[in-house]
Design a protein around this motif. Structure first.
Motif, PDB file in Angstrom:
ATOM      1  N   ALA A 132       0.837  -1.201   0.000  1.00  0.00           N
ATOM      2  CA  ALA A 132       0.000   0.000   0.000  1.00  0.00           C
ATOM      3  C   ALA A 132       0.870   1.250   0.000  1.00  0.00           C
ATOM      4  CB  ALA A 132      -0.933  -0.010   1.202  1.00  0.00           C
ATOM      5  N   VAL A 133       1.977   1.201   0.747  1.00  0.00           N
ATOM      6  CA  VAL A 133       2.917   2.326   0.759  1.00  0.00           C
ATOM      7  C   VAL A 133       3.557   2.472  -0.619  1.00  0.00           C
ATOM      8  CG1 VAL A 133       4.922   3.340   1.906  1.00  0.00           C
ATOM      9  CG2 VAL A 133       3.331   1.924   3.215  1.00  0.00           C
ATOM     10  N   ALA A 134       3.902   1.338  -1.237  1.00  0.00           N
ATOM     11  CA  ALA A 134       4.501   1.362  -2.573  1.00  0.00           C
ATOM     12  C   ALA A 134       3.546   1.970  -3.590  1.00  0.00           C
ATOM     13  CB  ALA A 134       4.890  -0.060  -2.996  1.00  0.00           C
ATOM     14  N   ARG A 135       2.262   1.678  -3.457  1.00  0.00           N
ATOM     15  CA  ARG A 135       1.280   2.234  -4.392  1.00  0.00           C
ATOM     16  C   ARG A 135       1.175   3.748  -4.218  1.00  0.00           C
ATOM     17  NH1 ARG A 135      -1.813  -1.373  -7.247  1.00  0.00           N
ATOM     18  NH2 ARG A 135      -1.544  -3.569  -6.674  1.00  0.00           N
ATOM     19  N   ARG A 136       1.348   4.226  -2.993  1.00  0.00           N
ATOM     20  CA  ARG A 136       1.369   5.669  -2.773  1.00  0.00           C
ATOM     21  C   ARG A 136       2.583   6.287  -3.452  1.00  0.00           C
ATOM     22  NH1 ARG A 136      -3.209   8.168  -0.480  1.00  0.00           N
ATOM     23  NH2 ARG A 136      -4.160   6.703   0.990  1.00  0.00           N
ATOM     24  N   ALA A 137       3.704   5.611  -3.362  1.00  0.00           N
ATOM     25  CA  ALA A 137       4.911   6.094  -4.026  1.00  0.00           C
ATOM     26  C   ALA A 137       4.700   6.130  -5.533  1.00  0.00           C
ATOM     27  CB  ALA A 137       6.108   5.217  -3.671  1.00  0.00           C
ATOM     28  N   ALA A 138       4.062   5.078  -6.070  1.00  0.00           N
ATOM     29  CA  ALA A 138       3.802   5.024  -7.514  1.00  0.00           C
ATOM     30  C   ALA A 138       2.867   6.152  -7.935  1.00  0.00           C
ATOM     31  CB  ALA A 138       3.214   3.668  -7.894  1.00  0.00           C
ATOM     32  N   ALA A 179      10.325   6.364  -7.040  1.00  0.00           N
ATOM     33  CA  ALA A 179       9.848   7.234  -5.967  1.00  0.00           C
ATOM     34  C   ALA A 179       9.834   6.431  -4.675  1.00  0.00           C
ATOM     35  CB  ALA A 179       8.455   7.784  -6.265  1.00  0.00           C
ATOM     36  N   SER A 180       9.905   7.129  -3.554  1.00  0.00           N
ATOM     37  CA  SER A 180       9.890   6.470  -2.246  1.00  0.00           C
ATOM     38  C   SER A 180       8.828   7.082  -1.358  1.00  0.00           C
ATOM     39  CB  SER A 180      11.259   6.602  -1.560  1.00  0.00           C
ATOM     40  OG  SER A 180      12.269   5.941  -2.309  1.00  0.00           O
ATOM     41  N   THR A 187      10.969   2.800   4.907  1.00  0.00           N
ATOM     42  CA  THR A 187      10.896   3.399   3.577  1.00  0.00           C
ATOM     43  C   THR A 187      10.694   2.324   2.521  1.00  0.00           C
ATOM     44  OG1 THR A 187      12.275   5.280   4.202  1.00  0.00           O
ATOM     45  CG2 THR A 187      12.127   4.764   1.854  1.00  0.00           C
ATOM     46  N   VAL A 188       9.729   2.561   1.650  1.00  0.00           N
ATOM     47  CA  VAL A 188       9.470   1.666   0.524  1.00  0.00           C
ATOM     48  C   VAL A 188       9.800   2.425  -0.754  1.00  0.00           C
ATOM     49  CG1 VAL A 188       7.758   0.263  -0.688  1.00  0.00           C
ATOM     50  CG2 VAL A 188       7.629   0.514   1.807  1.00  0.00           C
ATOM     51  N   THR A 189      10.636   1.829  -1.595  1.00  0.00           N
ATOM     52  CA  THR A 189      11.024   2.448  -2.857  1.00  0.00           C
ATOM     53  C   THR A 189      10.422   1.653  -4.009  1.00  0.00           C
ATOM     54  OG1 THR A 189      13.102   3.279  -1.948  1.00  0.00           O
ATOM     55  CG2 THR A 189      12.948   3.113  -4.346  1.00  0.00           C
ATOM     56  N   PRO A 259      13.648  -2.514   2.327  1.00  0.00           N
ATOM     57  CA  PRO A 259      14.840  -3.159   2.895  1.00  0.00           C
ATOM     58  C   PRO A 259      14.754  -3.408   4.394  1.00  0.00           C
ATOM     59  CG  PRO A 259      15.466  -1.442   1.346  1.00  0.00           C
ATOM     60  CD  PRO A 259      13.989  -1.302   1.562  1.00  0.00           C
ATOM     61  N   ALA A 260      14.154  -2.494   5.130  1.00  0.00           N
ATOM     62  CA  ALA A 260      14.076  -2.655   6.585  1.00  0.00           C
ATOM     63  C   ALA A 260      13.257  -3.874   6.972  1.00  0.00           C
ATOM     64  CB  ALA A 260      13.490  -1.396   7.224  1.00  0.00           C
ATOM     65  N   LEU A 261      12.356  -4.303   6.079  1.00  0.00           N
ATOM     66  CA  LEU A 261      11.514  -5.472   6.347  1.00  0.00           C
ATOM     67  C   LEU A 261      12.033  -6.722   5.644  1.00  0.00           C
ATOM     68  CD1 LEU A 261       7.973  -3.879   5.886  1.00  0.00           C
ATOM     69  CD2 LEU A 261       9.272  -4.134   8.007  1.00  0.00           C
ATOM     70  N   GLY A 262      13.055  -6.553   4.792  1.00  0.00           N
ATOM     71  CA  GLY A 262      13.489  -7.678   3.979  1.00  0.00           C
ATOM     72  C   GLY A 262      12.389  -8.106   3.025  1.00  0.00           C
TER      73      GLY A 262
END
Length: 286
Positions: A132-138, A179-180, A187-189, A259-262
């Motif tokens: 969901a965070v990644a979709r916000r970045a997109a 985008a991140s 952080t999700v990139t 990355p923080a979540l692997g």
């Protein structure tokens, strides 16, 4: 893939308002209007989980003790528990007093998992989905449909002659663009790139190209496009304005990493551009 497993590991305690940043080299890397708000779905309350036994397999809504009308997450102890090597354990093992729970929150798609210690209140571990965070970045990338350069609305195309289709590349129309977004200190990139463009030609046929297409140059003569072309077999005389009306639909492949979540994953989005082409026949004078 560990995306769904690792998603449950993020612990939030309040409503977060992280900003989304686009790496497109413009506006100093800040996307205007791209602020992301992540709402914690668990209500306040003091409910606790039972200890140890599988009797906890029944669904337990969080925060029911406080009488809040706020929609709450539902926690269900997995029965049976995942095998020891499963990533759902989040680094814990069966010797610890706790268990893996499935979590469903109103307003979030799908179910998540989280490890909760015996006696811990379920609302102390609300869950956020990194996708969901990644979709916000997109969304902050402002992806668009192809910038169609050919067919040209002002052009004239001929039955039996190769038509070359191509789009002008740019970060927002073909990618790659990144985008991140950040939530809860994680952080999700996301990186987006067009994988295919599906051309609906207006004559009932479609052509799928794996890139933006090759621009035509006069030295190509009557050759077919090497990667994105079409040959009309009839005119558009029976169409409004003598034109075929088509679309170019780009499929954006979006990959993301946390990355923080692997954790990592992919999803796709589509964007479409309409175009027209006047198609006739060569008139031969004897």
């Amino acid at each position: 893939m560990l995306r769904r497993a690792a998603a449950a590991a993020v612990v939030l305690a309040a409503v977060l308002a992280p900003a989304a940043h686009a790496d497109d080299g413009r506006s100093g890397g800040i996307c205007k209007g791209a602020t992301m708000f992540v709402k914690v779905c668990a209500a306040d309350g003091g409910s606790t989980l039972g200890t140890g036994s599988n009797s906890g397999a029944a669904a337990m809504p969080a925060g029911t003790g406080g009488g809040s009308s706020t929609p709450s997450c539902t926690y269900t102890r997995l029965d049976p528990q995942p095998p020891p090597e499963n990533a759902y354990w989040k680094g814990h093992d069966r010797s610890e007093k706790g268990a893996v729970y499935g979590v469903h929150c109103p307003g979030q798609q799908g179910a998540r998992t989280v490890w909760i210690a015996d006696g811990q209140a379920p609302d102390a571990a609300p869950v956020i989905d990194p996708e969901a965070v990644a979709r916000r970045a997109a969304a902050s990338m402002k992806l668009t449909g192809p910038a169609v350069a050919s067919p040209r609305a002002a052009g004239m195309y001929v039955v039996g002659m190769p038509m070359w289709m191509w789009a002008t590349p740019s970060p927002n129309t073909t990618g790659p663009i990144s985008a991140s977004a950040t939530a809860g200190g994680v952080t999700v990139t996301a990186t987006a790139k067009v994988s295919t463009v599906r051309w609906a030609m207006g004559d009932g046929t479609t052509v799928t190209c794996t890139g933006p297409g090759t621009p035509y140059t006069p030295d190509r003569g009557k050759a077919m496009s090497p990667d994105c072309g079409h040959l009309y077999e009839r005119t558009a005389h029976d169409k409004p304005g003598g034109r075929f009306r088509g679309t170019a639909t780009a499929t954006w492949a979006i990959t993301w990493t946390a990355p923080a979540l692997g954790d990592e994953g992919t999803f796709t989005e589509t964007r479409q551009t309409a175009w027209t082409a006047r198609v006739g026949e060569v008139q031969v004078v004897n």
